[in-house]
Enzyme design. Structure first.
Site, PDB file in Angstrom:
ATOM      1  N   GLN A   1      18.687 -28.631  37.535  1.00 35.93           N
ATOM      2  CA  GLN A   1      19.174 -30.214  36.804  1.00 35.93           C
ATOM      3  C   GLN A   1      20.568 -29.792  35.571  1.00 35.93           C
ATOM      4  O   GLN A   1      20.912 -28.910  36.620  1.00 35.93           O
ATOM      5  CB  GLN A   1      17.614 -30.799  36.422  1.00 35.93           C
ATOM      6  CG  GLN A   1      16.927 -31.237  36.989  1.00 35.93           C
ATOM      7  CD  GLN A   1      15.575 -30.163  36.756  1.00 35.93           C
ATOM      8  OE1 GLN A   1      15.205 -29.301  35.798  1.00 35.93           O
ATOM      9  NE2 GLN A   1      15.205 -30.403  38.672  1.00 35.93           N
TER      10      GLN A   1
ATOM     11  N   LYS B   1      25.024 -26.046  41.807  1.00 33.72           N
ATOM     12  CA  LYS B   1      24.358 -24.577  41.198  1.00 33.72           C
ATOM     13  C   LYS B   1      23.904 -24.161  42.600  1.00 33.72           C
ATOM     14  O   LYS B   1      24.292 -22.777  42.369  1.00 33.72           O
ATOM     15  CB  LYS B   1      23.911 -25.458  40.518  1.00 33.72           C
ATOM     16  CG  LYS B   1      23.372 -26.125  39.589  1.00 33.72           C
ATOM     17  CD  LYS B   1      22.253 -25.861  37.777  1.00 33.72           C
ATOM     18  CE  LYS B   1      21.364 -26.739  38.825  1.00 33.72           C
ATOM     19  NZ  LYS B   1      21.861 -28.030  38.899  1.00 33.72           N
TER      20      LYS B   1
ATOM     21  N   GLY C   1      16.760 -29.467  43.936  1.00 33.56           N
ATOM     22  CA  GLY C   1      16.790 -29.728  45.363  1.00 33.56           C
ATOM     23  C   GLY C   1      17.751 -29.077  45.692  1.00 33.56           C
ATOM     24  O   GLY C   1      18.439 -28.731  45.212  1.00 33.56           O
ATOM     25  N   HIS C   2      18.082 -26.989  45.337  1.00 29.44           N
ATOM     26  CA  HIS C   2      19.489 -26.224  45.930  1.00 29.44           C
ATOM     27  C   HIS C   2      19.156 -26.113  46.529  1.00 29.44           C
ATOM     28  O   HIS C   2      18.943 -25.432  47.796  1.00 29.44           O
ATOM     29  CB  HIS C   2      18.750 -24.784  44.802  1.00 29.44           C
ATOM     30  CG  HIS C   2      18.629 -25.485  43.413  1.00 29.44           C
ATOM     31  ND1 HIS C   2      18.310 -24.746  42.791  1.00 29.44           N
ATOM     32  CD2 HIS C   2      19.563 -27.019  42.318  1.00 29.44           C
ATOM     33  CE1 HIS C   2      18.390 -24.850  41.276  1.00 29.44           C
ATOM     34  NE2 HIS C   2      19.121 -26.193  41.432  1.00 29.44           N
TER      35      HIS C   2
ATOM     36  N   ASP D   1      22.898 -31.609  40.656  1.00 32.10           N
ATOM     37  CA  ASP D   1      23.597 -31.495  41.979  1.00 32.10           C
ATOM     38  C   ASP D   1      24.923 -31.289  41.562  1.00 32.10           C
ATOM     39  O   ASP D   1      25.584 -31.311  41.896  1.00 32.10           O
ATOM     40  CB  ASP D   1      23.499 -33.350  42.365  1.00 32.10           C
ATOM     41  CG  ASP D   1      22.238 -33.662  42.117  1.00 32.10           C
ATOM     42  OD1 ASP D   1      21.067 -32.906  42.185  1.00 32.10           O
ATOM     43  OD2 ASP D   1      22.119 -34.876  42.126  1.00 32.10           O
TER      44      ASP D   1
HETATM   45  P1  IMP Z   1      11.560 -36.032  37.134  1.00 37.76           P
HETATM   46  O1  IMP Z   1      12.355 -34.844  36.494  1.00 37.76           O
HETATM   47  O2  IMP Z   1      11.716 -36.402  38.740  1.00 37.76           O
HETATM   48  O3  IMP Z   1      10.978 -36.576  36.093  1.00 37.76           O
HETATM   49  O4  IMP Z   1      13.287 -36.798  37.235  1.00 37.76           O
HETATM   50  C1  IMP Z   1      14.119 -37.965  35.472  1.00 37.76           C
HETATM   51  C2  IMP Z   1      15.111 -37.842  35.927  1.00 37.76           C
HETATM   52  O5  IMP Z   1      15.981 -36.508  36.130  1.00 37.76           O
HETATM   53  C3  IMP Z   1      15.988 -38.983  37.644  1.00 37.76           C
HETATM   54  O6  IMP Z   1      16.701 -39.604  36.610  1.00 37.76           O
HETATM   55  C4  IMP Z   1      15.822 -38.067  37.652  1.00 37.76           C
HETATM   56  O7  IMP Z   1      17.048 -38.384  39.210  1.00 37.76           O
HETATM   57  C5  IMP Z   1      16.575 -36.543  37.653  1.00 37.76           C
HETATM   58  N1  IMP Z   1      16.503 -35.356  37.666  1.00 37.76           N
HETATM   59  C6  IMP Z   1      15.543 -34.616  38.111  1.00 37.76           C
HETATM   60  N2  IMP Z   1      15.873 -33.710  38.761  1.00 37.76           N
HETATM   61  C7  IMP Z   1      17.328 -33.865  39.857  1.00 37.76           C
HETATM   62  C8  IMP Z   1      17.737 -32.880  39.937  1.00 37.76           C
HETATM   63  O8  IMP Z   1      16.909 -31.970  40.619  1.00 37.76           O
HETATM   64  N3  IMP Z   1      18.876 -33.092  40.692  1.00 37.76           N
HETATM   65  C9  IMP Z   1      19.215 -34.387  39.865  1.00 37.76           C
HETATM   66  N4  IMP Z   1      18.983 -34.845  39.177  1.00 37.76           N
HETATM   67  C10 IMP Z   1      17.170 -35.101  39.263  1.00 37.76           C
END
Ligand code: IMP
Length: 422
Positions: A223, A16, A40-41, A13
């Site tokens: 991420q 990007k 989520g971009h 977040d």
């Molecule tokens: P997962 O990717 O859904 O398995 O989540 C694992 C961890 O990564 C959690 O803490 C999520 O909140 C975090 N996470 C996954 N995708 C994003 C993103 O696009 N932005 C911020 N945090 C993310």
């Protein structure tokens, strides 16, 4: 344009989406290489807000080829919905989107298992997005996953899916969860397969042809560094390599074809989900949330917020080889009187100038701060470096120096035009 890898230097977040959109202007191709629709971009163009989950942000510009690479895990039903949603907003999507035939698929049992495992973990949960990302990458590593190739081969897909649903229903039963209907999942996925088939290609060959032609490629990270499965705050991470190396494995483009790495970071720190965040600060969080900022683009969850952590960003520069920095959300600090920046951690008598790997040690760490005077002036109208208050410039220069990389971009708002190239 030089082949550029763009990575998040914090916990995701970082803004990007917007920086990708700005850099895409000079690129011919934009490639997603890891993660799935957990990302989520957000991109704002002329007052319209676009949130992209699987489709590379380059789709918002004309004549860019957007590739979903082999390293991405794809929920095909959700991808179809995203394409349809973008088409409704007037975005052209046809031959400008290409989906790797070897990308792995995310199924409803992955999502269900993701949710069940989180519940089972109770207070030790990761705080995932519940999009099934971990279980899908788990199947990939266990060599039991299904890929896009399978989805577009109806006979093979039917056989493989039948077995997978049978196996996963047993696991779901053990969790006390509802079993899935093969018929329903099969029908939904086959329909998505037919819809997506025209986009499917061997993206490794396509990318190598582009490299040979000398086209500029932007590898858009999803991420952030501290969510990397190897280099993040394990186990509070996602299940892919979010750091620069992931761009190579997730696309098939070798390291020596990459020219530069751009790291994106906020002027402060945020995180969604569980896990340590040494500089977390309730006052900063309240201030940013009251401004309507820092709510997750995928789940809508309020993000945890804190001061800028240069120990973390310096580590990010190291593992990603960051050449240039883009600092976003500078305007978020416009009203702060004294800004703090973490320049070390203390765990009892021990002082760290790096991020400890032991998650328990990191959780105990208390930040050591340096203080900077706030500029207390709105910055959202700045368009050039010299438009920024002197105190803002000093702050940004200090962030870059502490993070051990060159300051290249500052962003003072969500709009394309609110970007300062330094
Ligand atoms: P997962 O990717 O859904 O398995 O989540 C694992 C961890 O990564 C959690 O803490 C999520 O909140 C975090 N996470 C996954 N995708 C994003 C993103 O696009 N932005 C911020 N945090 C993310």
């Amino acid at each position: 344009m030089a082949n550029t890898i763009l990575v998040g230097a914090q916990w995701g977040d970082e803004g990007k989406g917007k920086i990708i959109d700005v850099l895409t202007e000079q690129a011919d191709l934009v490639v997603r290489t890891q993660g799935g629709n957990n990302a989520g971009h957000t991109v704002h163009i002329k007052g319209q807000k676009y949130i992209l989950h699987l489709v590379p942000s380059g789709i918002l510009r004309k004549n860019k080829v957007c590739v979903i690479g082999n390293g991405v895990v794809v929920d095909p039903v959700s991808l179809v919905q995203e394409i349809e949603g973008l088409r409704k907003l007037g975005i052209r999507i046809d031959r400008n989107l290409v989906l790797s035939e070897t990308a792995h698929l995310v199924f409803p049992y992955h999502r269900e298992l993701d949710a069940q495992r989180e519940t089972f973990k109770g207070k030790n949960k990761i705080g995932t997005t519940k999009r099934g990302i971990g279980p899908a990458y788990g199947d990939k590593a266990a060599r039991t996953g299904l890929r896009v190739l399978d989805l577009i081969n109806p006979e093979r897909f039917k056989q493989q899916l039948e077995l997978k649903i049978k196996e996963n229903n047993e696991i779901l039963k053990a969790f006390g969860a509802q079993p899935l209907s093969f018929k329903q999942v099969h029908a939904e996925y086959r329909a998505a397969g037919d819809y997506l088939k025209p986009f499917v290609a061997n993206t490794v060959i396509l990318l190598h042809q582009a490299v040979r032609r000398g086209d500029g490629i932007l590898f858009e990270g999803a991420q952030g560094t501290f969510l990397d499965i190897d280099h993040g705050t394990y186990p509070f991470v996602t299940s892919s390599n979010t750091t620069a190396g992931g761009a190579c494995t997730g696309s098939g483009v070798p390291p020596h074809r990459m020219d530069r790495v751009v790291g994106v970071m906020k002027a402060y720190t945020t995180r969604v989900g569980e896990g340590p965040l040494p500089t977390e600060n309730a006052e900063i969080a309240d201030m940013l949330h009251a401004m309507g900022r820092e709510f997750g683009a995928t789940t809508g969850r309020p993000r945890r917020c804190g001061w800028f952590d240069s120990i973390a960003t310096r580590h990010a520069s190291m593992v990603n080889g960051i050449d240039e920095l883009a600092v976003t959300n500078v305007d978020g600090l416009d009203s702060v009187e004294t800004i703090k920046v973490c320049i070390g951690y203390r765990d009892g008598a021990k002082r760290y100038d790096y991020v400890p790997n032991d998650i328990e040690a990191l959780s105990r760490c208390v930040p050591i701060y340096a203080e900077f005077p706030g500029w207390r002036t709105p910055t959202h109208n700045a368009r050039k470096w010299k438009d920024l208050p002197a105190k803002t410039r000093s702050y940004l220069k200090a962030l870059a120096e502490l993070s051990d990389a060159k300051l290249a971009i500052a962003s003072v708002g969500p709009g394309r035009e609110q970007t300062i190239i330094i």
